[in-house]
Design a protein around this motif. Structure first.
Motif, PDB file in Angstrom:
ATOM      1  N   SER A  71       0.833  -1.207   0.000  1.00 42.65           N
ATOM      2  CA  SER A  71       0.000   0.000   0.000  1.00 42.65           C
ATOM      3  C   SER A  71       0.865   1.253   0.000  1.00 42.65           C
ATOM      4  O   SER A  71       0.566   2.231  -0.692  1.00 42.65           O
ATOM      5  N   MET A  72       1.935   1.219   0.783  1.00 41.85           N
ATOM      6  CA  MET A  72       2.862   2.360   0.821  1.00 41.85           C
ATOM      7  C   MET A  72       3.485   2.591  -0.550  1.00 41.85           C
ATOM      8  O   MET A  72       3.550   3.719  -1.040  1.00 41.85           O
ATOM      9  N   LEU A  73       3.948   1.511  -1.174  1.00 38.83           N
ATOM     10  CA  LEU A  73       4.572   1.624  -2.493  1.00 38.83           C
ATOM     11  C   LEU A  73       3.585   2.146  -3.526  1.00 38.83           C
ATOM     12  O   LEU A  73       3.924   2.998  -4.352  1.00 38.83           O
ATOM     13  N   ASN A  74       2.349   1.645  -3.483  1.00 38.33           N
ATOM     14  CA  ASN A  74       1.323   2.108  -4.421  1.00 38.33           C
ATOM     15  C   ASN A  74       0.981   3.575  -4.210  1.00 38.33           C
ATOM     16  O   ASN A  74       0.797   4.320  -5.169  1.00 38.33           O
ATOM     17  N   ALA A  75       0.878   4.002  -2.957  1.00 38.00           N
ATOM     18  CA  ALA A  75       0.580   5.404  -2.663  1.00 38.00           C
ATOM     19  C   ALA A  75       1.705   6.303  -3.165  1.00 38.00           C
ATOM     20  O   ALA A  75       1.456   7.356  -3.768  1.00 38.00           O
ATOM     21  N   ASN A  76       2.943   5.876  -2.933  1.00 40.77           N
ATOM     22  CA  ASN A  76       4.082   6.654  -3.397  1.00 40.77           C
ATOM     23  C   ASN A  76       4.115   6.697  -4.921  1.00 40.77           C
ATOM     24  O   ASN A  76       4.338   7.749  -5.520  1.00 40.77           O
ATOM     25  N   ARG A  77       3.870   5.538  -5.559  1.00 37.37           N
ATOM     26  CA  ARG A  77       3.875   5.478  -7.031  1.00 37.37           C
ATOM     27  C   ARG A  77       2.765   6.354  -7.608  1.00 37.37           C
ATOM     28  O   ARG A  77       2.957   7.048  -8.599  1.00 37.37           O
ATOM     29  N   ALA A  78       1.587   6.335  -6.991  1.00 36.67           N
ATOM     30  CA  ALA A  78       0.473   7.157  -7.462  1.00 36.67           C
ATOM     31  C   ALA A  78       0.834   8.636  -7.381  1.00 36.67           C
ATOM     32  O   ALA A  78       0.547   9.411  -8.302  1.00 36.67           O
ATOM     33  N   GLY A  79       1.478   9.027  -6.286  1.00 31.85           N
ATOM     34  CA  GLY A  79       1.913  10.417  -6.152  1.00 31.85           C
ATOM     35  C   GLY A  79       2.941  10.792  -7.206  1.00 31.85           C
ATOM     36  O   GLY A  79       2.885  11.876  -7.798  1.00 31.85           O
ATOM     37  N   GLU A  80       3.867   9.886  -7.471  1.00 31.28           N
ATOM     38  CA  GLU A  80       4.896  10.152  -8.481  1.00 31.28           C
ATOM     39  C   GLU A  80       4.297  10.209  -9.887  1.00 31.28           C
ATOM     40  O   GLU A  80       4.712  11.034 -10.710  1.00 31.28           O
ATOM     41  N   GLU A  81       3.322   9.345 -10.177  1.00 28.42           N
ATOM     42  CA  GLU A  81       2.668   9.363 -11.490  1.00 28.42           C
ATOM     43  C   GLU A  81       1.905  10.663 -11.692  1.00 28.42           C
ATOM     44  O   GLU A  81       1.951  11.259 -12.768  1.00 28.42           O
ATOM     45  N   LYS A  82       1.200  11.108 -10.663  1.00 34.02           N
ATOM     46  CA  LYS A  82       0.473  12.374 -10.762  1.00 34.02           C
ATOM     47  C   LYS A  82       1.446  13.530 -10.939  1.00 34.02           C
ATOM     48  O   LYS A  82       1.211  14.436 -11.739  1.00 34.02           O
ATOM     49  N   ALA A  83       2.552  13.485 -10.218  1.00 33.63           N
ATOM     50  CA  ALA A  83       3.574  14.526 -10.353  1.00 33.63           C
ATOM     51  C   ALA A  83       4.154  14.534 -11.764  1.00 33.63           C
ATOM     52  O   ALA A  83       4.353  15.602 -12.351  1.00 33.63           O
ATOM     53  N   ALA A  84       4.398  13.359 -12.318  1.00 28.24           N
ATOM     54  CA  ALA A  84       4.939  13.276 -13.681  1.00 28.24           C
ATOM     55  C   ALA A  84       3.953  13.839 -14.688  1.00 28.24           C
ATOM     56  O   ALA A  84       4.344  14.564 -15.623  1.00 28.24           O
TER      57      ALA A  84
ATOM     58  N   LYS B   9       4.919  19.033  -7.226  1.00 29.16           N
ATOM     59  CA  LYS B   9       5.647  18.860  -5.962  1.00 29.16           C
ATOM     60  C   LYS B   9       4.700  18.442  -4.844  1.00 29.16           C
ATOM     61  O   LYS B   9       5.029  17.588  -4.016  1.00 29.16           O
ATOM     62  N   GLN B  10       3.511  19.050  -4.830  1.00 30.95           N
ATOM     63  CA  GLN B  10       2.533  18.701  -3.804  1.00 30.95           C
ATOM     64  C   GLN B  10       2.044  17.262  -3.971  1.00 30.95           C
ATOM     65  O   GLN B  10       1.846  16.545  -2.992  1.00 30.95           O
ATOM     66  N   ALA B  11       1.857  16.831  -5.223  1.00 34.69           N
ATOM     67  CA  ALA B  11       1.415  15.452  -5.474  1.00 34.69           C
ATOM     68  C   ALA B  11       2.476  14.460  -5.024  1.00 34.69           C
ATOM     69  O   ALA B  11       2.168  13.432  -4.410  1.00 34.69           O
ATOM     70  N   SER B  12       3.732  14.782  -5.303  1.00 34.26           N
ATOM     71  CA  SER B  12       4.821  13.902  -4.890  1.00 34.26           C
ATOM     72  C   SER B  12       4.899  13.836  -3.363  1.00 34.26           C
ATOM     73  O   SER B  12       5.001  12.754  -2.778  1.00 34.26           O
ATOM     74  N   ALA B  13       4.819  14.992  -2.720  1.00 35.08           N
ATOM     75  CA  ALA B  13       4.849  15.028  -1.253  1.00 35.08           C
ATOM     76  C   ALA B  13       3.612  14.342  -0.675  1.00 35.08           C
ATOM     77  O   ALA B  13       3.694  13.652   0.345  1.00 35.08           O
ATOM     78  N   GLY B  14       2.463  14.499  -1.331  1.00 34.04           N
ATOM     79  CA  GLY B  14       1.237  13.851  -0.873  1.00 34.04           C
ATOM     80  C   GLY B  14       1.353  12.339  -0.937  1.00 34.04           C
ATOM     81  O   GLY B  14       0.882  11.629  -0.053  1.00 34.04           O
ATOM     82  N   GLY B  15       2.001  11.834  -1.993  1.00 38.06           N
ATOM     83  CA  GLY B  15       2.223  10.393  -2.106  1.00 38.06           C
ATOM     84  C   GLY B  15       3.102   9.894  -0.984  1.00 38.06           C
ATOM     85  O   GLY B  15       2.837   8.841  -0.383  1.00 38.06           O
ATOM     86  N   LEU B  16       4.142  10.644  -0.677  1.00 44.94           N
ATOM     87  CA  LEU B  16       5.024  10.259   0.428  1.00 44.94           C
ATOM     88  C   LEU B  16       4.291  10.333   1.766  1.00 44.94           C
ATOM     89  O   LEU B  16       4.458   9.473   2.636  1.00 44.94           O
ATOM     90  N   GLY B  17       3.469  11.381   1.921  1.00 45.12           N
ATOM     91  CA  GLY B  17       2.702  11.525   3.162  1.00 45.12           C
ATOM     92  C   GLY B  17       1.712  10.394   3.354  1.00 45.12           C
ATOM     93  O   GLY B  17       1.568   9.852   4.455  1.00 45.12           O
ATOM     94  N   THR B  18       1.045  10.015   2.271  1.00 50.27           N
ATOM     95  CA  THR B  18       0.103   8.897   2.341  1.00 50.27           C
ATOM     96  C   THR B  18       0.842   7.607   2.670  1.00 50.27           C
ATOM     97  O   THR B  18       0.377   6.795   3.483  1.00 50.27           O
ATOM     98  N   ALA B  19       2.004   7.417   2.053  1.00 51.89           N
ATOM     99  CA  ALA B  19       2.805   6.221   2.343  1.00 51.89           C
ATOM    100  C   ALA B  19       3.224   6.192   3.810  1.00 51.89           C
ATOM    101  O   ALA B  19       3.171   5.140   4.467  1.00 51.89           O
ATOM    102  N   ALA B  20       3.630   7.341   4.344  1.00 55.24           N
ATOM    103  CA  ALA B  20       4.031   7.402   5.754  1.00 55.24           C
ATOM    104  C   ALA B  20       2.843   7.110   6.670  1.00 55.24           C
ATOM    105  O   ALA B  20       2.971   6.396   7.670  1.00 55.24           O
ATOM    106  N   THR B  21       1.673   7.642   6.314  1.00 56.26           N
ATOM    107  CA  THR B  21       0.468   7.383   7.105  1.00 56.26           C
ATOM    108  C   THR B  21       0.131   5.898   7.106  1.00 56.26           C
ATOM    109  O   THR B  21      -0.204   5.318   8.144  1.00 56.26           O
TER     110      THR B  21
END
Length: 192
Positions: free
Chosen positions: A59-72, A167-179
């Motif tokens: 779930s963490m990896l998927n959340a991070n990947r989703a944030g990175e995809e949105k950022a891209a 940048k916010q999407a990338s940080a949001g993905g990391l934040g979701t992964a941390a949560t």
């Protein structure tokens, strides 16, 4: 489980000696089954913990990947807006060049017609008409340049906003992964 095995063993000893022997065997079998069940439960609990942890990691990896995809995707939109800025500047230059050519053609036609009629081009109505055409053309060029600058500035601002959102999407993905990591740790802690 051990209590149940002891109870069965106790009941078996009160029955006759022949029955006691078979009851003891049954009690031993029950005790073995109880121990096996306890071990199975412990193994199942451990397996559930491992699966829960693996699920949390995925779930963490998927959340991070989703944030990175949105950022891209947002960065791609920013690059598109920057390209549109360059296109807008080129189109503005082309429009201004066209306006200048139209002015030159208009002045040339008027000068030829006026000169063919035998009128001096350096003063009078011909000179006033020439100055008015030049002033109108300069005004049209200034308006077009301002429009081009405004469109280009708006596109640059859009590109900057897309980059901020990326940048916010990338940080949001990391934040979701941390949560998700914290929630997974809390579940494991509760399970014991």
């Amino acid at each position: 489980m051990e209590f149940a095995a002891a109870a069965i063993s106790s009941i078996a000893s009160t029955v006759g000696s022949a029955t006691a022997a078979s009851g003891t065997a049954a009690a031993a079998s029950s005790a073995t089954a109880a121990a096996s069940t306890g071990a199975s439960l412990f193994s199942a609990s451990s397996a559930f913990s491992v699966l829960s942890g693996a699920s949390t990691v995925l779930s963490m990896l998927n959340a991070n990947r989703a944030g990175e995809e949105k950022a891209a995707a947002l960065n791609a939109q920013a690059e598109d807006a920057e390209t549109q800025t360059q296109i807008e500047n080129l189109q503005g230059t082309a429009r201004q060049t066209s306006l200048k050519k139209q002015l030159v053609a208009q002045l040339g036609e008027r000068d030829v017609a006026t000169a063919a009629s035998g009128v001096d081009l350096s003063f009078g109505t011909a000179a006033v008409a020439r100055r008015q055409d030049v002033a109108d053309s300069e005004s049209a060029l200034a308006v077009d340049q301002n429009t081009t600058d405004l469109r280009a500035a708006r596109l640059r601002e859009r590109a900057a906003n897309y980059r901020i959102q990326a940048k916010q999407a990338s940080a949001g993905g990391l934040g979701t992964a941390a949560t998700l990591a914290l929630e997974g740790a809390a579940k494991l802690f509760k399970r014991g």
